[in-house]
Write a protein that holds these residues in place. Structure first.
Motif, short mmCIF file in Angstrom:
data_model
loop_
_atom_site.label_atom_id
_atom_site.label_comp_id
_atom_site.label_asym_id
_atom_site.label_seq_id
_atom_site.Cartn_x
_atom_site.Cartn_y
_atom_site.Cartn_z
N ASN A 1 0.82 -1.22 0.00
CA ASN A 1 0.00 0.00 0.00
C ASN A 1 0.85 1.27 0.00
N LYS B 1 -10.13 3.08 -0.77
CA LYS B 1 -9.67 1.76 -0.32
C LYS B 1 -9.09 1.82 1.09
N ALA B 2 -8.34 2.89 1.38
CA ALA B 2 -7.75 3.02 2.71
C ALA B 2 -8.84 3.22 3.77
N THR C 1 -11.90 2.13 3.63
CA THR C 1 -12.57 0.84 3.81
C THR C 1 -11.73 -0.09 4.68
N LEU C 2 -10.43 -0.15 4.40
CA LEU C 2 -9.55 -1.04 5.17
C LEU C 2 -9.50 -0.62 6.63
N TRP C 3 -9.45 0.67 6.89
CA TRP C 3 -9.39 1.16 8.26
C TRP C 3 -10.67 0.80 9.03
N GLU D 1 -12.65 -1.66 8.42
CA GLU D 1 -12.74 -3.12 8.59
C GLU D 1 -11.80 -3.62 9.67
N THR D 2 -10.62 -3.00 9.77
CA THR D 2 -9.60 -3.55 10.66
C THR D 2 -9.40 -2.74 11.94
N ALA E 1 -3.40 1.11 9.24
CA ALA E 1 -4.40 1.43 8.22
C ALA E 1 -4.89 2.86 8.38
N ARG F 1 -4.43 5.95 5.71
CA ARG F 1 -5.56 6.75 5.25
C ARG F 1 -5.29 8.25 5.47
#
Length: 475
Positions: free
Chosen positions: A177, A206-207, A209-211, A213-214, A219, A223
């Motif tokens: 990333n 995308k960042a 979303t990843l943040w 989720e996790t 992350a 972002r």
């Protein structure tokens, strides 16, 4: 179904065939073309144990052993011995990505002169090695990224190629990333500002979303970094007047954007050959902030595939381990401070890197605002719209960008201080060059005071024209 005995026999035959191929095809070529003959480590002939492994087809295993040996050469500083090992390993195991990447690094960065300037003659072969590594390992991002990085960081001019290779890297799922962010910078330097916005926007989604989720700290940091970079880009698009220019509604002419009015950099330069292969370069750059490096190239006038302040870097279709011995290409950056630069370029200690056998040489001076630091670029803009020069502004060298370019010429006799120049000091300068005067204050600080008149330097003083890149050379 084959019996166990026949299966083992078939495997044995295949191993022998494999070993025979390696032993009678690969090894002779290695010994003939790549085995170090003058290595300070005493050569790298294979031991009987290694030959045994080679014979029975343990190519990858042997490649690993050779690579360990190559590392010992690096530790001892025997760089010349590393390249044959790298080439041998990539033949034995074309999927050894680390070896390809390390080979590019050695070729592009580690062969240096006494002043730590890298030998640019290796760059085309480093790019060829990167291309080969990418073709043999198309399932991973690494060699696509490494090749893009060579264009971005080392060539540092033809950014369209960096974008192309980074694009390929970003198509791979294993791309990191943090490295994806670099594409936005490459797009800006290539002049594709809308592409950079879109790229940051896609990364930010995308960042985000990843943040979510996790809820991971890394992350979140990623972002925030992307968001900050996108904000900076949008602000600069506004303050530099880029958005107004794209609207083409006359607003750029009405408001005082940071790039207005264009700033005259006042470039001038003089080169003095103080000794054989020793050139002192001095000149003016009328910009107060520190952070400018003007590219200086001294090369054969007829260097193959050369272009103004650069060359067709990716011309080579094969990996060659020795640079062209009869050609000279010296490249360095002239650091500007107090609105001047003054640098002694000593090539005398490295005659193999700077053989100087051609009859004539070009001294080229080049500044591309797309490579500039952000605080300089805030005034000059991405395309040089905030920069001008009365004598050396060019718009034809890198289409879409206003650059500063000047060229002087030296003969071989002048550069080597021989013949009629044995007792005379060759001096070449642009017609607008004004000698820089300096004085020391009580604090010891160096203050630069431009002279009030152009004292004529001795020797050759070319006027603006085809050889100086001056007004007469503009299109």
């Amino acid at each position: 179904m084959l019996s166990k005995k026949k299966l083992l026999g078939a495997i044995a035959v295949l191993m022998v065939l494999q070993g025979a191929f390696s032993n009678f095809v690969v090894m002779p070529r290695y010994i003939k073309d790549f085995l170090p003959k003058t290595s300070s480590s005493g050569g790298s002939a294979l031991s009987s144990e290694l030959m045994f492994l080679q014979l029975f087809g343990f190519r990858e295993f042997l490649a690993g052993i050779l690579w360990v040996r190559g590392d010992t050469y690096f530790e001892s500083g025997d760089y010349d011995a590393i390249l044959p090992i790298i080439r041998m390993v990539t033949w034995l195991d074309p999927h050894y990505v680390d070896v390809y990447a390390t080979g590019m690094w050695h070729l592009g960065y580690n062969f240096t002169d006494e002043e730590s300037r890298s030998d640019r003659r290796y760059i085309p072969y480093a790019l060829a090695l990167g291309k080969e590594g990418a073709e043999n390992n198309s399932d991973t991002y690494e060699m696509f990224f490494e090749t893009g990085w060579m264009w971005f960081n080392k060539v540092d001019d033809d950014y369209e190629n960096a974008v192309k290779w980074f694009n390929e890297a970003n198509k791979r799922e294993d791309m990191l990333n943090a490295r994806r962010n670099l594409q936005a910078v490459a797009l800006q330097r290539a002049g594709d500002l809308k592409g950079a916005i879109d790229w940051y926007g896609d990364l930010l989604k995308k960042a985000e979303t990843l943040w979510k989720e996790t809820a991971d700290y890394a992350a979140r940091t990623n972002r925030d970094t992307i968001e900050g970079n996108l904000d900076n880009l949008l602000v600069r698009l506004s303050t530099r007047g880029t958005l107004a220019q794209e609207r083409n509604d006359g607003s750029y002419d009405k408001f005082p954007y940071d790039t207005k009015p264009p700033f005259d950099v006042g470039f001038s330069v003089q080169a003095v050959v103080e000794e054989s292969r020793v050139v002192r370069v001095s000149g003016t750059w009328n910009v107060l902030p520190v952070g400018t490096r003007i590219r200086f190239v001294l090369r054969d006038a007829d260097f193959p595939r050369a272009k103004e302040a650069g060359m067709e870097w990716d011309y080579s279709k094969e990996v060659i381990l020795d640079p062209p011995k009869g050609l000279t290409w010296m490249q360095d950056g002239l650091f500007v401070k107090h609105q001047q630069f003054n640098r002694k370029i000593d090539m005398s200690r490295d005659p193999t890197m700077y053989p100087c056998v051609s009859k004539e040489y070009y001294l080229e001076f080049y500044y591309n605002p797309r490579s500039a630091a952000a605080h300089i670029q805030d005034k000059f803009g991405w395309n040089g719209e905030g920069m001008t020069d009365k004598n050396f502004l060019r718009e034809d060298i890198r289409p879409g960008t206003r650059v500063v370019f000047a060229r002087l010429k030296l003969t071989k006799d002048q550069l080597l201080r021989q013949g009629e120049w044995l007792d005379k000091t060759p001096v070449v300068a642009t017609a607008n060059y004004i000698p820089i005067k300096t004085q020391n204050t009580s604090t010891g600080e160096l203050i630069v005071v431009p002279g009030l008149r152009a004292d004529k330097p001795g020797g050759v003083i070319p006027r603006p024209g085809p050889e100086t890149g001056g007004a007469a050379n503009k299109k």
